[in-house]
Motif scaffolding. Structure first.
Motif, PDB file in Angstrom:
ATOM      1  N   ASP A  48      -9.099  -0.322   1.041  1.00 11.82           N
ATOM      2  CA  ASP A  48      -9.953   0.328   0.168  1.00 11.82           C
ATOM      3  C   ASP A  48      -9.824   1.856   0.432  1.00 11.82           C
ATOM      4  O   ASP A  48      -9.807   2.637  -0.565  1.00 11.82           O
ATOM      5  CB  ASP A  48     -11.523   0.054   0.699  1.00 11.82           C
ATOM      6  N   HIS A  53      -4.321  -6.341  -1.904  1.00  9.44           N
ATOM      7  CA  HIS A  53      -5.466  -6.862  -1.662  1.00  9.44           C
ATOM      8  C   HIS A  53      -5.001  -8.388  -1.723  1.00  9.44           C
ATOM      9  O   HIS A  53      -5.838  -9.286  -1.086  1.00  9.44           O
ATOM     10  CB  HIS A  53      -6.657  -6.322  -2.695  1.00  9.44           C
ATOM     11  N   ASP A  60       0.517  -1.254   0.093  1.00  7.62           N
ATOM     12  CA  ASP A  60      -0.018  -0.002   0.010  1.00  7.62           C
ATOM     13  C   ASP A  60       0.831   1.323  -0.170  1.00  7.62           C
ATOM     14  O   ASP A  60       0.746   2.154  -0.607  1.00  7.62           O
ATOM     15  CB  ASP A  60      -0.929  -0.144   1.133  1.00  7.62           C
ATOM     16  N   GLN A  70      -9.149  -4.921   5.079  1.00 10.00           N
ATOM     17  CA  GLN A  70      -9.813  -4.986   3.859  1.00 10.00           C
ATOM     18  C   GLN A  70     -10.316  -3.335   3.747  1.00 10.00           C
ATOM     19  O   GLN A  70     -10.141  -2.529   2.897  1.00 10.00           O
ATOM     20  CB  GLN A  70     -10.832  -5.769   3.450  1.00 10.00           C
ATOM     21  N   ASP A  71     -10.749  -2.816   4.781  1.00  7.92           N
ATOM     22  CA  ASP A  71     -11.594  -1.475   4.695  1.00  7.92           C
ATOM     23  C   ASP A  71     -10.329  -0.522   4.439  1.00  7.92           C
ATOM     24  O   ASP A  71     -10.498   0.677   3.689  1.00  7.92           O
ATOM     25  CB  ASP A  71     -12.343  -1.090   6.143  1.00  7.92           C
ATOM     26  N   ARG A  91     -17.942   5.405   1.026  1.00  3.80           N
ATOM     27  CA  ARG A  91     -18.207   4.144   1.935  1.00  3.80           C
ATOM     28  C   ARG A  91     -17.224   4.128   3.138  1.00  3.80           C
ATOM     29  O   ARG A  91     -17.747   3.466   4.402  1.00  3.80           O
ATOM     30  CB  ARG A  91     -18.042   2.821   0.979  1.00  3.80           C
ATOM     31  N   ALA A  92     -16.080   4.290   2.940  1.00  2.00           N
ATOM     32  CA  ALA A  92     -15.216   4.150   4.069  1.00  2.00           C
ATOM     33  C   ALA A  92     -15.468   5.070   5.416  1.00  2.00           C
ATOM     34  O   ALA A  92     -15.516   4.758   6.491  1.00  2.00           O
ATOM     35  CB  ALA A  92     -13.619   4.484   3.800  1.00  2.00           C
ATOM     36  N   LEU A 100     -15.381   4.571  -3.035  1.00  2.23           N
ATOM     37  CA  LEU A 100     -14.455   4.103  -2.099  1.00  2.23           C
ATOM     38  C   LEU A 100     -14.377   4.826  -0.850  1.00  2.23           C
ATOM     39  O   LEU A 100     -14.402   4.382   0.443  1.00  2.23           O
ATOM     40  CB  LEU A 100     -13.002   3.734  -2.747  1.00  2.23           C
ATOM     41  N   ASP A 107      -6.841   2.744  -1.773  1.00  2.00           N
ATOM     42  CA  ASP A 107      -7.270   2.635  -3.012  1.00  2.00           C
ATOM     43  C   ASP A 107      -7.970   3.901  -3.378  1.00  2.00           C
ATOM     44  O   ASP A 107      -7.593   4.643  -4.442  1.00  2.00           O
ATOM     45  CB  ASP A 107      -8.327   1.621  -3.208  1.00  2.00           C
TER      46      ASP A 107
END
Length: 442
Positions: A333, A309, A286, A329-330, A355-356, A352, A336
Motif C-alpha cells: 500500500d 497485490h 513493486d 500488504q501494508d 493510513r500507512a 494510502l 501504491d
C-alpha cells in the motif's frame, strides 16, 4: 573555483542526459539546447528568488557547455537551485554536481567519498570480473553450523537496518561481507554447504548494497549488488538473484537512470520466474511499478501494482525467504501511495500514505521520514500547503542528524517543492526556520 593542475576533467554525462530528456520549447520534437537550458535557468532564478536581483548570476550557453564538459562542477548555490528546478532533479548529485573541495558531504555518483573504513570490494572479487565463479580453496573444513551462524548474523544486520541509517551501518556491513566471502573461498566444505554459504554471501551483498546506497555510495552499492547476484546464481537461488537485480533497479530509478531501471526490473521479474515465492514476486513487481512511475508511464506502473497485490494473495505459510520478512500488504500500500504521488494523483495517494504512517513503527525513523516526504509532495499536488508544511516539519524533525543520503535528498526535494507556496504563513515560517536554498539546512 580554480582547478588543481592535476585535476582530471571528465564529462558530466548526468547533466547532459538530463538536458536531453527535455524537449525544446521552440523546436517541437527536438531536444533542449544548451542556450535554451541557460534561458530556462535564468527564468528559474527570477522565479525562485523574486525579491533578489540575480542578474549577476545569469548564465549562457557557454557556461552550460563548461558544466557538461566537466570543466566546472560546483556553480553557485543559486545557479544549482535553478538547474535543479529546470531539470527536475531533487539533488545536485543527480546532475553530476559536486564540490571538489568538500570531503565530508555526499558527492555525485561516480565521485563518492570513501566508505568510513576504506571499504573496497577489490579483496572480495576475482580480478577484473565481477561475475567470474569464485572457487573455494582447500582449508579448514566447515559444515552446516557455519551456514546457520552466518545466516543469523545476516538477519541481525537486516533488523539493524530497520532502525539505523546507512552511515551508521556501512562499516560493519562490509566487514561482514568480507568475512563471509573469505569463509567461502578459504575453507573446504561439501557442495551443499558451499551452496548455503553462497546464498548467505548473496543475502549479505543485498543488505550491504542497500546500506551503501542509503549512505550515498552508489557505485559501491552497484558492484555489491552484482557480486551478490553472481553468488545467488551460483547457488541456484533465482529469487535471491532477482531481489539483488531488483534492488539495483530501484537504485537506478532514484539516481537518474530510470530507463535502465525499467529494463533491469523486468529482468529481475524474469529471473524470479512464475514459481517464485509470493513475497519475492510481489517485491519484483513493486519495483517494476516504481521504475515505470519514474519514467512517467502510468499504465504499466498501475498494472504492475495490481499484479503485485495479486501475487501476495497467493502467499503460503513457510514459503517466503527470510529476507522477505517485511513484504506485506501494508508495504504494498505504501508503494501504491508513492507511485500515485509520482504520477501526480494525490487524491489516490493521500489516504494510502496517511493510513500507512498512522500505524508505522516509530523506531523506523528513516522509513517514516521517507514516507512523510511523499506525503508532503502529495499534499502539495493537492494544493494543501498547510498540511504539506506540517508533514514537512515532522519529516525534518525525524531526519536531523540521520546519516542517510536518501533522506537528505528527499528533504531537499521536499523543501524545494514548498517554494511555490511561500506566500502561505505556515510554509513561509517553515522555509525561514528550516531551510536555506543550496545549503542543505534541512
Amino acid at each position: 573555483m580554480p582547478r588543481h593542475p592535476d585535476t582530471v576533467i571528465t564529462p558530466n554525462t548526468l547533466l547532459t542526459e538530463a538536458r536531453r530528456r527535455l524537449t525544446s520549447p521552440q523546436r517541437p520534437g527536438q531536444r533542449m539546447s544548451r542556450a535554451e537550458l541557460a534561458d530556462a535557468v535564468n527564468a528559474a532564478l527570477d522565479q525562485l528568488y523574486p525579491r533578489t536581483d540575480l542578474t549577476a548570476h545569469y548564465v549562457d550557453h557557454r557556461w552550460v557547455g563548461k558544466l557538461e564538459r566537466g570543466e566546472h562542477r560546483w556553480p553557485s548555490e543559486e545557479r544549482r537551485a535553478g538547474l535543479r528546478h529546470v531539470l527536475g532533479a531533487a539533488t545536485d548529485a543527480e546532475l553530476g554536481l559536486y564540490s571538489p573541495r568538500r570531503t565530508g558531504g555526499m558527492s555525485a555518483p561516480g565521485h563518492e567519498r570513501e566508505a568510513p573504513d576504506n571499504s573496497s570490494l577489490a579483496d572480495l572479487l576475482p580480478v577484473n570480473d565481477l561475475l567470474q565463479v569464485v572457487m573455494p580453496t582447500v582449508g579448514r573444513r566447515v559444515g552446516h553450523a557455519a551456514v546457520s551462524d552466518l545466516a543469523a548474523r545476516v538477519h541481525r544486520l537486516r533488523l539493524a537496518d530497520d532502525v539505523l541509517a546507512g552511515g551508521d551501518l556501512i562499516a560493519p556491513a562490509f566487514r561482514e561481507l568480507r568475512a563471509a566471502t573469505k569463509l567461502y573461498r578459504e575453507t573446504s566444505h561439501t557442495e551443499t554447504v558451499g551452496r548455503g554459504l553462497l546464498v548467505q554471501v548473496g543475502e549479505l551483498a543485498q543488505i550491504a548494497g542497500w546500506i551503501a546506497s542509503d549512505a550515498g555510495f552508489a557505485s559501491l552499492a552497484e558492484r555489491t549488488y552484482r557480486l551478490g547476484a553472481s553468488a545467488a546464481r551460483q547457488a541456484g537461488d533465482r529469487s535471491l538473484a532477482a531481489n539483488l537485480l531488483g534492488s539495483l533497479a530501484y537504485q537506478h530509478a532514484n539516481t537518474g537512470r530510470e530507463r535502465l531501471a525499467v529494463d533491469l526490473a523486468r529482468a529481475a521479474l524474469r529471473e524470479a520466474g512464475p514459481e517464485a515465492p509470493a513475497e519475492a514476486r510481489a517485491l519484483c513487481l513493486d519495483r517494476l511499478a516504481w521504475a515505470y512511475a519514474r519514467v512517467k508511464d502510468p499504465q504499466p506502473a498501475l498494472r504492475a501494482l495490481g499484479e503485485a497485490h495479486d501475487a501476495l494473495l497467493r502467499r503460503r505459510d513457510g514459503d517466503a525467504p527470510r529476507w522477505a520478512y517485511w513484504v506485506s500488504q501494508d508495504e504494498l500500500d505504501v508503494m501504491d501511495g508513492r507511485v500515485f504521488t509520482e504520477l501526480q494523483r494525490p487524491l489516490k495517494a493521500l489516504p494510502l500514505l496517511s493510513r500507512a504512517l498512522e500505524g508505522y513503527d516509530a523506531t523506523h525513523a528513516r522509513e517514516v521520514a521517507l514516507y512523510l516526504s511523499w506525503l508532503v509532495v502529495a499534499y502539495a499536488d493537492a494544493k494543501e500547503p498547510e498540511a504539506a508544511a506540517c508533514a514537512a516539519a515532522r519529516m525534518l524533525d525525524l531526519t536531523e542528524g540521520l546519516p542517510s543520503a536518501r533522506v537528505a535528498h528527499r528533504a531537499c526535494h521536499v523543501m524545494e517543492r514548498m517554494i511555490p507556496f511561500r506566500g502561505v504563513t505556515e510554509v513561509r515560517a517553515l522555509l525561514a526556520d528550516r531551510w536555506a536554498p543550496g545549503r542543505g539546512k534541512a
